[in-house]
Scaffold this motif. Structure first.
Motif, PDB file in Angstrom:
ATOM      1  N   UNK A 118       0.810  -1.222   0.000  1.00 49.49           N
ATOM      2  CA  UNK A 118       0.000   0.000   0.000  1.00 49.49           C
ATOM      3  C   UNK A 118       0.842   1.271   0.000  1.00 49.49           C
ATOM      4  N   UNK A 119       2.078   1.169   0.515  1.00 52.75           N
ATOM      5  CA  UNK A 119       2.980   2.316   0.521  1.00 52.75           C
ATOM      6  C   UNK A 119       4.418   1.824   0.422  1.00 52.75           C
ATOM      7  N   UNK A 120       5.269   2.654  -0.158  1.00 52.40           N
ATOM      8  CA  UNK A 120       6.701   2.339  -0.195  1.00 52.40           C
ATOM      9  C   UNK A 120       7.456   3.046   0.923  1.00 52.40           C
ATOM     10  N   UNK A 121       6.752   3.869   1.696  1.00 53.96           N
ATOM     11  CA  UNK A 121       7.383   4.579   2.806  1.00 53.96           C
ATOM     12  C   UNK A 121       7.761   3.593   3.907  1.00 53.96           C
ATOM     13  N   UNK A 122       8.878   3.866   4.581  1.00 54.41           N
ATOM     14  CA  UNK A 122       9.324   2.992   5.666  1.00 54.41           C
ATOM     15  C   UNK A 122      10.108   3.817   6.676  1.00 54.41           C
ATOM     16  N   UNK A 133      15.101  -0.214  -3.380  1.00 52.28           N
ATOM     17  CA  UNK A 133      15.357   0.634  -4.548  1.00 52.28           C
ATOM     18  C   UNK A 133      14.086   1.223  -5.150  1.00 52.28           C
ATOM     19  N   UNK A 134      12.904   0.811  -4.648  1.00 54.17           N
ATOM     20  CA  UNK A 134      11.687   1.478  -5.083  1.00 54.17           C
ATOM     21  C   UNK A 134      11.692   2.924  -4.587  1.00 54.17           C
ATOM     22  N   UNK A 164       5.737  -3.745   1.779  1.00 61.35           N
ATOM     23  CA  UNK A 164       6.019  -2.345   1.503  1.00 61.35           C
ATOM     24  C   UNK A 164       7.447  -2.166   1.026  1.00 61.35           C
ATOM     25  N   UNK A 165       7.986  -1.052   1.450  1.00 65.65           N
ATOM     26  CA  UNK A 165       7.619  -0.155   2.517  1.00 65.65           C
ATOM     27  C   UNK A 165       7.221  -0.875   3.817  1.00 65.65           C
TER      28      UNK A 165
END
Length: 482
Positions: A118-122, A133-134, A164-165
């Motif tokens: 749902x998100x690539x934030x981490x 690398x996303x 994810x993320x």
């Protein structure tokens, strides 16, 4: 959905809810009676066989009995009810037949689960992260995630995983889960954002289970994930266990930690913390800080083929190893055969580790993405080898991945991943695949001999490949293939 199917699901769910209360009073004695009922209502012959195998395992294996006892003593009644109703009735008993009917229509396999980022934030920056690398700025709108899940349910898919993320950083996480109370959700998480409030919400919903990432004990975990991560994860596990939430672990197996992760000391530690299941992921050289020396050796992988089976036989902990459990899954499960991956940009990838795509879910329906030429090229090559201990097109048959990407015109979903197809990285993967192949072929021959000895009525002179054909057909029926 057909009204008769809805009625059957409702009645079945009510019976299971009553049965769970009955089992909790005396799990060992009363579970058998519920399994008798499950066998009667299972719509497919292969599912009836599955129930019989579960019954046999509980009767004959002390570790399995202990595992079942844990389910009915460590999980809250709400979690038991939500997870079991959703998984056994919605996902298996009613979802699988629906998947098979659609598979017959489209001439391709329909997955059993969908993995969504749902998100690539981490909030962490782990060394060697497969998703490192996303872009960190990508997030799927909740309306889109909701649409994908609704389309999945229309296809009989009631098992949704999230990665994810960091899924717990997705501000719409609980909104999505609550809108689909009939689905089993599992999410891969670093665990550091699970506090009292988050754990309370998981216990209240009941239909969602976290799989928390670990690299081993404190030193190894903090070395990869950051100082203090271990202590935060231990606190999260305690909060989940106290509330009766079902949770597991996600273990990235490397050359440096393989023996530790599968040591009696570490596994007994996990059981004591309340861990019920584990996913064993061999390190795959994709993403951030690619390091081929992290890949496990052929000797370590050979050890794992035996050790994981031993753990399942002897400990009340269920662990799956995607690369060494190929004989249980009929080989590679990616490419829509059993699952697919949608990243936070919406690109539809065959696997969490195969970072190539043709379609974007923002522009295509889930059905269109699953039945794309890209996934068809993938499924046409499955299994990658008759030896099911060599299932993966990245590390076991790299040439197959090159052919699939070229045939479908797939594009890399982030910078650097194309190096797996050409150059030094590609040559190294070919060499390592060949080295593992020599070990794996010997192990596979050994496993076929074991199966020959266990196959009723098999004569010692019957060729092993014929025995394997019989078992492969059984596996195809069990997994829902036509």
């Amino acid at each position: 959905m057909d009204n008769l199917i809805v009625a059957k699901r409702f009645v079945g769910a009510q019976v299971l809810k009553q049965g769970l209360g009955y089992i909790r009073r005396d799990p060992e004695r009363n579970l058998g009676r519920l399994l008798d009922l499950a066998e009667k209502v299972a719509p497919l012959p292969g599912q009836k066989d599955d129930v019989r195998r579960v019954r046999t395992a509980i009767r004959e294996n002390e570790a399995v009995r202990q595992f079942v006892h844990r389910l009915f003593t460590e999980l809250s009644p709400n979690v038991q009810q939500r997870l079991l109703v959703n998984y056994f009735f919605n996902s298996l008993l009613f979802g699988v037949p629906q998947q098979r009917r659609l598979a017959a229509q489209v001439g391709m396999q329909i997955p059993h689960l969908i993995l969504i980022d749902p998100t690539s934030a981490c909030n962490l920056a782990c060394t060697g992260c497969w998703a490192g690398k996303y872009s960190k700025a990508d997030t799927l709108p909740p309306e889109l995630v909701d649409r994908v899940i609704r389309e999945a349910k229309d296809m009989g898919i009631y098992f949704i995983a999230m990665s994810g993320g960091e899924p717990t950083a997705y501000k719409h996480f609980f909104d999505v889960v609550e809108r689909h109370r009939d689905v089993v959700f599992m999410f891969y998480t670093n665990g550091t954002l699970i506090d009292e409030t988050f754990a309370d919400r998981l216990a209240e919903l009941g239909n969602v289970s976290p799989a928390i990432s670990l690299e081993g004990f404190e030193e190894a975990t903090d070395e990869r994930r950051g100082q203090g991560t271990w202590n935060r994860v231990m606190r999260a596990m305690d909060l989940l266990h106290e509330r009766g939430v079902a949770f597991g672990v996600s273990l990235t197996v490397t050359r440096q930690n393989a023996e530790t992760l599968f040591s009696d000391e570490f596994l007994h530690f996990l059981i004591g913390k309340g861990v019920l299941y584990g996913w064993s992921f061999h390190y795959i050289p994709v993403g951030k800080d690619v390091d081929l020396d992290r890949m496990i050796t052929p000797e370590q992988r050979g050890y794992l083929t035996r050790r994981v089976r031993e753990v399942r036989r002897t400990l009340p902990l269920q662990i799956a190893d995607f690369w060494n459990d190929g004989d249980l899954t009929g080989g590679c499960i990616a490419g829509g055969r059993r699952y697919l991956h949608i990243n936070a940009k919406g690109e539809v990838e065959p696997c969490a580790f195969v970072h190539f795509a043709v379609d974007n879910i923002k522009e295509k329906s889930l059905r269109e993405a699953i039945t794309s030429p890209f996934f068809r090229a993938y499924q046409e090559r499955q299994p990658m080898y008759e030896n099911m201990l060599r299932p993966c097109p990245i590390i076991d048959r790299p040439q197959a991945l090159r052919e699939i990407v070229a045939e479908a015109g797939a594009h890399p979903t982030h910078a650097g991943v194309a190096e797996l197809l050409t150059g030094e990285a590609a040559r190294t993967l070919d060499e390592r695949a060949a080295a593992w192949g020599k070990v794996a072929d010997g192990l596979w021959a050994e496993r076929l001999r074991e199966r020959q000895a266990r196959t009723p009525g098999a004569h010692p002179d019957v060729p092993a490949d014929l025995i394997q054909a019989v078992w492969a057909e059984r596996d195809r029926q069990q997994m829902g293939a036509d």
